[in-house]
Design an enzyme around this catalytic site. Structure first.
Site, PDB file in Angstrom:
ATOM      1  N   ASN A 307       0.843  -1.198   0.000  1.00 50.90           N
ATOM      2  CA  ASN A 307       0.000   0.000   0.000  1.00 50.90           C
ATOM      3  C   ASN A 307       0.878   1.247   0.000  1.00 50.90           C
ATOM      4  O   ASN A 307       1.810   1.362   0.789  1.00 50.90           O
ATOM      5  CB  ASN A 307      -0.887   0.030   1.249  1.00 50.90           C
ATOM      6  CG  ASN A 307      -1.502  -1.305   1.563  1.00 50.90           C
ATOM      7  OD1 ASN A 307      -2.212  -1.873   0.763  1.00 50.90           O
ATOM      8  ND2 ASN A 307      -1.189  -1.835   2.741  1.00 50.90           N
ATOM      9  N   GLU A 340       8.761  -4.635  -0.964  1.00 49.52           N
ATOM     10  CA  GLU A 340       7.596  -3.760  -0.881  1.00 49.52           C
ATOM     11  C   GLU A 340       7.948  -2.314  -1.226  1.00 49.52           C
ATOM     12  O   GLU A 340       7.134  -1.592  -1.814  1.00 49.52           O
ATOM     13  CB  GLU A 340       6.969  -3.828   0.516  1.00 49.52           C
ATOM     14  CG  GLU A 340       6.562  -5.229   0.976  1.00 49.52           C
ATOM     15  CD  GLU A 340       5.693  -5.983  -0.012  1.00 49.52           C
ATOM     16  OE1 GLU A 340       4.919  -5.335  -0.746  1.00 49.52           O
ATOM     17  OE2 GLU A 340       5.783  -7.220  -0.058  1.00 49.52           O
TER      18      GLU A 340
END
Length: 892
Positions: A307, A340
């Site tokens: 995210n 990530e």
């Protein structure tokens, strides 16, 4: 059940511009209410708005727009006449009386559940000072934002998100951007509103509510960039739409944990800061937000989720306890963080147009994670570990006829979840590595910069990336790489002597299969694929590079050595007998590099499995490695030995096979010992673990007794964290009920999740059938988190003594498993993977019969792969059982 799912794509004539979203979660009733205003553009007249919604109850819906009239603007409003849900396509259709076209605000109010499924908006439980606590968090990739709010839940529907959360005063709220206002809502509650996000896809939105603490740091100022921009040029919206913090300023980095754990977040903070600094420079584009938060979540399906600005993690993938964490877990944490954070550019800044190109996200992040960590921790030799691990998994999976191309068309959420596998991640990264070596690292980097700059805040497909590489390198990248990404499989290159020719050597290519059945089918198939193969090989003292574009080619040189130097190209190699003997001699004399030594034995075991060579050729060749000192080579040797042991463990020559295995592992375990040696090689930490485990597994009494003794005294003298899993498992393999009860007690009491996992895997390692049954029941109990159950079940299933018991247990409890894990995600396919180790026709027929009657959402392709593996095992042992037995009798 293989019924084709209907497409769940939305109409293209309606697109979102922004969302103004308010969510009010209740962490006691586990429900939430929400309101949103979605600014939409409607390109053709319609009285219907279709968007995604799943498990959401829409209470009110209306549209409004201010239309120009002669003297100003007039507000037009319409309330919905009907709200129709389609559960199969996960959509909702809102129907109005009059047709509309242009820019409108869609106003929705809705209710939902904070679920337990680790998808959408869900709850996570943890214990603090003996008290049960909850937090609420999101997990939206790939298609689960629709579980939290009605939305246009496709990657190409990028929009700006403005989030507000109504939460209890004692709670902290986290989202993608910084909070800009906090005001009182009502007694005991506050409204936290966040700055508008960058223009992004729904799956990257995050909001988290709970009690947290954090550690923080700040990056160094970024260097001057070739390219920079202001917020107004980078997002659709007002000039200061996300605080304007886009240029080369310092970035605040925070790592959030549940209370009492922030001391375990320091390593992650350090890695995150260094990773952002590295990517800022490497991509030559500044990280576009003023803050980056990393959040440890007690219940989480995968390792982590990228995210934008609010990356969520499973605790074992971010927390490090300096006294109790192993080096392997530390490396895992570093790799996951680097992965990530690579996504913040590759995936978030530039996003695939549709899930067909998932590999663009995951393949690149899987490549860049290694590139980044190699710069931060050069002593780890991370590329060696990559070639022995992820690269190896990709080679195994893509050797199946039931694999899939890197670029694959998908429509329904179940199909999308199936491609989050080692083809997208590991083969994808292997293709990128192969391409980087072929192009050269500088041109490769410049091609990436060109791609990211050109497509910032937009969506792309694979061709856009090849176009950038082609422009920078001036090489035909598009044509070359499409051959690798649009079709399944990879080549086997065979070397043979060309008699009567001065050149002397010829290479041929064909598709490699791990199953002998598929090899036979391929031989009868006239439509043979040709790959353009960048190939590096050894000729005398020279290293020669070629691009092999034909089925057969001639190699220059009188003496050919290792082909596919450093395992740079994604393929397998079969050598003629003369060259193989020569390579064996070079291995004994330590004249080959570590990756070359690994590649030769890896290919030999794979060739034996596929029937390209006799299995005894691989077994005999493995004896050349008796003086091997490198961990990654031993991982490949042990992998090959264990795969064959899986086939013959119930045969009357099992003990002779164990003697063969011990002839390799026992001397290694004795030499490396149980204790760390001062200033020893970094990789010896892993080698010690492997050697002790394998020696214990195959029955080395000295090793087993030493492990039992260490465990007996572990409270007085703590066991080195790096070998704890191995010691616990050896104790369990040779353990009785008292040991089982102790491991159960330790599991229940442990608070560090990494150590809890170790005790869990010990419980899966017992050989007594009654204790295995107790383990299976325990795994399904409330003492084990839902996120851990599938991994532990798979671990018992991997245990040969637990194979039949686990399969029956899974069948008997399938209704419970399906209820917990049948809602998308990757759990079912991972749980079922060990079924592929079964070796008889009865189990194959039983599995096919069971899954004809019982669905396994998201695991259809995994089951086809499992059936192929079982069929392959049956034929392999049928063909080579006598060959293996004769070789063992001759040598042991």
């Amino acid at each position: 059940k293989n019924k084709t799912k209907k497409s769940a794509r939305l109409p293209t004539y309606i697109s979102p511009i922004s969302y103004d979203l308010t969510i009010h979660p209740d962490l006691e009733s586990f429900t939430f209410s929400g309101n949103e205003i979605i600014k939409i553009n409607i390109k053709k007249e319609t009285n219907k708005i279709i968007l995604h919604s799943k498990d959401i109850d829409i209470k009110t819906a209306h549209i409004s727009s201010k239309q120009k009239v002669v003297s100003g603007k007039k507000k037009i409003e319409q309330f919905a006449q009907k709200i129709n849900y389609d559960t199969e396509s996960e959509t909702v259709t809102i129907i109005f009386k009059n047709k509309i076209k242009g820019d409108f605000d869609l106003h929705l109010s809705f209710l939902g559940i904070i679920n337990e499924n680790l998808r959408g908006f869900y709850r996570s439980k943890y214990i603090l000072n003996g008290e049960e606590k909850y937090l609420a968090t999101t997990q939206f990739e790939s298609t689960d934002a629709r579980r939290a709010f009605p939305c246009f839940d496709e990657p190409e529907h990028k929009a700006i998100f403005k989030v507000s959360l109504i939460i209890a005063d004692k709670h902290t709220a986290i989202s993608n951007t910084l909070p800009v206002t906090t005001v009182e809502h009502s007694a005991g509650y506050k409204i936290v509103s966040f700055a508008p996000s960058p223009c992004m896809s729904t799956y990257l939105l995050a909001f988290i509510v709970g009690e947290f603490e954090y550690v923080e740091g700040i990056t160094k100022p970024a260097k001057e960039f070739l390219w920079s921009g202001t917020s107004s040029s980078l997002v659709r919206g007002p000039k200061n739409s996300f605080a304007g913090e886009v240029t080369n300023k310092r970035i605040r980095v925070r790592v959030f944990t549940t209370p009492g754990k922030k001391h375990q977040a320091k390593f992650a903070l350090d890695v995150a800061i260094k990773s952002i600094e590295f990517y800022n420079e490497y991509f030559n584009i500044p990280y576009p937000l003023p803050t980056l938060d990393l959040i440890a979540i007690p219940d989480f399906e995968s390792a982590a989720m990228e995210n934008w600005g609010a990356v969520t993690f499973r605790e074992t993938a971010i927390l490090v306890d300096e006294e109790n964490s192993s080096l392997s877990n530390k490396q895992w944490v570093a790799i996951v963080i680097a992965h990530e954070l690579a996504h913040q550019w590759f995936g978030n800044l530039v996003t695939m147009r549709w899930w067909t190109d998932l590999w663009l996200n995951e393949g690149f992040a899987s490549y860049m994670e290694n590139f980044c960590i190699d710069k931060i921790f050069p002593e780890w030799h991370i590329w060696n570990l990559y070639v022995s691990d992820r690269y190896a998994l990709a080679l195994r999976l893509d050797a199946l006829s039931n694999s899939h191309p890197i670029e694959i068309k998908v429509n329904h959420p179940d199909e999308i979840s199936e491609i989050f596998d080692m083809v997208s991640y590991a083969k994808g990264s292997a293709m990128i590595r192969q391409l980087a070596e072929y192009m050269g690292h500088e041109k490769f980097r410049d091609g990436l910069r060109h791609y990211l700059k050109k497509h910032s805040y937009k969506n792309t497909d694979t061709k856009d990336l090849w176009d950038s590489f082609e422009k920078i390198s001036k090489k035909p990248i598009n044509k070359m790489m499409s051959a690798w990404t649009k079709e399944t499989g990879y080549p086997l290159v065979t070397l043979s002597q060309k008699l009567g020719s001065r050149e002397g050597w010829i290479i041929d290519q064909e598709r490699f299969f791990s199953s002998r059945i598929e090899v036979l089918k391929y031989k009868n198939n006239t439509n043979k694929k040709i790959w353009p193969i960048p190939l590096k090989y050894e000729s005398g003292n020279d290293i020669i590079n070629i691009l092999m574009t034909k089925k057969s080619d001639i190699l220059i040189g009188n003496s050919i050595g290792k082909i596919n130097k450093e395992e740079e190209s994604f393929l397998r190699v079969r050598y003629d007998e003369i060259t193989l003997n020569k390579l064996g001699k070079e291995i004994r004399e330590d004249k080959l590099s570590v990756l070359d030594r690994l590649g030769i034995i890896r290919d030999l075991f794979a060739l034996a499995e596929g029937g390209y060579i006799r299995t005894d050729v691989a077994l005999q060749f493995s004896l050349n490695y008796k003086n091997e000192k490198e961990y990654i080579v031993w991982t490949e040797i042990s992998s090959g030995i264990n795969r064959i042991y899986n086939l013959i463990s119930n045969e009357n020559f099992e003990n002779k096979y164990k003697s063969y295995a011990l002839s390799l592992f026992s001397p290694l375990a004795k030499e490396i010992g149980f204790e760390k040696i001062k200033n020893e090689k970094h990789s010896n930490t892993f080698l010690r673990n492997l050697a002790i485990y394998q020696a214990g597994y195959y029955g080395d009494k000295n090793i087993i007794n030493k492990a039992i003794k260490l465990f007996k005294n572990h409270k007085e003298i703590p066991i080195d964290a790096n070998i704890r899993t191995t010691i616990y498992r050896i104790v369990a393999q040779n353990g009785i009920e008292n040991n089982w009860k102790l491991f159960e007690k330790l599991y229940k009491e442990e608070t560090l999740h990494e150590e809890k996992d170790r005790f869990g895997y010990a419980l899966t390692s017992f050989n007594n059938k009654n204790l295995i049954k107790k383990t299976l029941d325990f795994i399904m109990s409330n003492d084990v988190k839902d996120q851990d159950t599938p991994h532990l079940l798979a671990s018992v299933w991997q245990n040969k003594k637990g194979r039949e018991l686990t399969w029956n247990f899974v069948k008997n409890n399938w209704h419970i498993i399906l209820k917990k894990y049948g809602e998308g995600g990757h759990f079912l396919s991972r749980l079922l993977t060990p079924l592929g180790n079964h070796i008889n026709i009865k189990d194959l027929n039983d599995a096919k019969k069971f899954f004809t009657k019982n669905s396994a959402p998201g695991a259809t392709r995994a089951l086809e792969q499992i059936y192929e593996k079982i069929e392959s095992n049956i034929v392999w042992i049928r063909d080579d059982k006598k060959i293996i037995k004769n070789w063992l009798e001759k040598n042991y």
